[in-house]
Write a protein that holds these residues in place. Sequence first.
Motif, mmCIF file in Angstrom:
data_model
loop_
_atom_site.group_PDB
_atom_site.id
_atom_site.type_symbol
_atom_site.label_atom_id
_atom_site.label_comp_id
_atom_site.label_asym_id
_atom_site.label_seq_id
_atom_site.Cartn_x
_atom_site.Cartn_y
_atom_site.Cartn_z
ATOM 1 N N ASP A 34 58.890 55.605 48.121
ATOM 2 C CA ASP A 34 58.768 54.208 48.562
ATOM 3 C C ASP A 34 59.581 53.929 49.826
ATOM 4 O O ASP A 34 60.273 52.928 49.934
ATOM 5 C CB ASP A 34 59.192 53.248 47.450
ATOM 6 C CG ASP A 34 58.164 53.101 46.359
ATOM 7 O OD1 ASP A 34 56.999 53.480 46.588
ATOM 8 O OD2 ASP A 34 58.508 52.608 45.267
ATOM 9 N N GLN A 125 66.831 55.370 36.778
ATOM 10 C CA GLN A 125 66.016 54.219 37.170
ATOM 11 C C GLN A 125 64.896 54.638 38.113
ATOM 12 O O GLN A 125 63.795 54.095 38.052
ATOM 13 C CB GLN A 125 66.892 53.124 37.796
ATOM 14 C CG GLN A 125 66.305 51.747 37.690
ATOM 15 C CD GLN A 125 65.979 51.335 36.254
ATOM 16 O OE1 GLN A 125 66.668 51.677 35.291
ATOM 17 N NE2 GLN A 125 64.896 50.593 36.103
ATOM 18 N N ARG A 128 62.177 55.973 35.964
ATOM 19 C CA ARG A 128 61.531 54.912 35.171
ATOM 20 C C ARG A 128 60.652 53.998 36.017
ATOM 21 O O ARG A 128 59.634 53.499 35.536
ATOM 22 C CB ARG A 128 62.600 54.058 34.497
ATOM 23 C CG ARG A 128 63.387 54.763 33.440
ATOM 24 C CD ARG A 128 64.452 53.834 32.866
ATOM 25 N NE ARG A 128 65.401 54.574 32.077
ATOM 26 C CZ ARG A 128 66.726 54.449 32.184
ATOM 27 N NH1 ARG A 128 67.239 53.585 33.032
ATOM 28 N NH2 ARG A 128 67.519 55.180 31.428
ATOM 29 N N GLU A 129 61.056 53.737 37.240
ATOM 30 C CA GLU A 129 60.359 52.732 38.053
ATOM 31 C C GLU A 129 59.645 53.322 39.271
ATOM 32 O O GLU A 129 58.426 53.385 39.276
ATOM 33 C CB GLU A 129 61.368 51.661 38.524
ATOM 34 C CG GLU A 129 62.050 50.910 37.392
ATOM 35 C CD GLU A 129 61.113 50.026 36.612
ATOM 36 O OE1 GLU A 129 60.115 49.541 37.177
ATOM 37 O OE2 GLU A 129 61.360 49.826 35.414
ATOM 38 N N ALA A 130 60.416 53.740 40.276
ATOM 39 C CA ALA A 130 59.817 54.153 41.553
ATOM 40 C C ALA A 130 58.883 55.343 41.392
ATOM 41 O O ALA A 130 57.758 55.336 41.901
ATOM 42 C CB ALA A 130 60.910 54.459 42.570
ATOM 43 N N ARG A 132 57.416 56.385 38.678
ATOM 44 C CA ARG A 132 56.266 55.974 37.864
ATOM 45 C C ARG A 132 55.202 55.328 38.751
ATOM 46 O O ARG A 132 54.018 55.642 38.661
ATOM 47 C CB ARG A 132 56.712 55.018 36.761
ATOM 48 C CG ARG A 132 55.566 54.661 35.801
ATOM 49 C CD ARG A 132 55.928 53.532 34.865
ATOM 50 N NE ARG A 132 55.824 52.264 35.574
ATOM 51 C CZ ARG A 132 56.817 51.382 35.699
ATOM 52 N NH1 ARG A 132 57.996 51.592 35.138
ATOM 53 N NH2 ARG A 132 56.642 50.262 36.362
ATOM 54 N N ARG A 133 55.627 54.423 39.621
ATOM 55 C CA ARG A 133 54.683 53.763 40.535
ATOM 56 C C ARG A 133 54.029 54.777 41.487
ATOM 57 O O ARG A 133 52.830 54.707 41.749
ATOM 58 C CB ARG A 133 55.387 52.662 41.328
ATOM 59 C CG ARG A 133 55.713 51.437 40.492
ATOM 60 C CD ARG A 133 56.167 50.278 41.362
ATOM 61 N NE ARG A 133 57.272 50.610 42.256
ATOM 62 C CZ ARG A 133 58.552 50.554 41.929
ATOM 63 N NH1 ARG A 133 58.910 50.181 40.715
ATOM 64 N NH2 ARG A 133 59.490 50.862 42.810
ATOM 65 N N GLU A 163 50.425 51.127 38.906
ATOM 66 C CA GLU A 163 50.891 51.067 37.510
ATOM 67 C C GLU A 163 49.977 51.885 36.606
ATOM 68 O O GLU A 163 48.828 52.147 36.945
ATOM 69 C CB GLU A 163 50.934 49.625 36.994
ATOM 70 C CG GLU A 163 52.193 48.871 37.324
ATOM 71 C CD GLU A 163 53.475 49.519 36.814
ATOM 72 O OE1 GLU A 163 53.454 50.270 35.817
ATOM 73 O OE2 GLU A 163 54.519 49.288 37.436
#
Length: 192
Positions: A34, A125, A128-130, A132-133, A163
């Motif tokens: 990202d 994190q 879990r977030e970046a 995953r996206r 997502e």
Amino acid sequence: MTAEARDPLAHPDVMLEGFLALHPPEGFRAELIDGEIVLTPPPDGDHEDALARIVTQVIRRSRTDMDFSGNKGLKLKGGGACPKNHVIPDGTFAPTELRLYRGADPWMPCDGVAMVVEVTSTKPQADREAKRRCYALGGIPLYLLVDRETSSITLFGDPEGDEFREHRTRPLGKPLTLPGPFAFDLDTADFL
């Protein structure tokens, strides 16, 4: 007349060129996630043990023969003004019949990848977030996340945009069903 100041590193091409020219310290891996360059230190033994348990089960029990690559660089679609993401999953599975890794560049497209695996470590994190996206944007069908901090395992599936529309979380120690092409229950009892 006013002049607007611009950050030269904000341009996606400059960021990507700078990232690709990096030489991280031995054992570290660099990723472009990202629009941010992330350096990750070598994993600890428990991290590698959890990954080994997954690999062993997939190779032995999967309905479809799978090839595995640890730390394979993947080029994934970026979002917005960000350059393409360059992500290195802890593990990447692809059907053996595709021979996806043969002749692949260090940073290969994700077409044909059946599942990526992350085992949390120093930056949970990001997993879990970046990441995953990123995996959803790349259209990777399945993302398996072993979250050591929460003692859980989550399977994300059915990517749409940035997502996954489906996810199933189980506590470590309980089995987790992997759908086709894997089609077996992943035993997580010895992940603890």
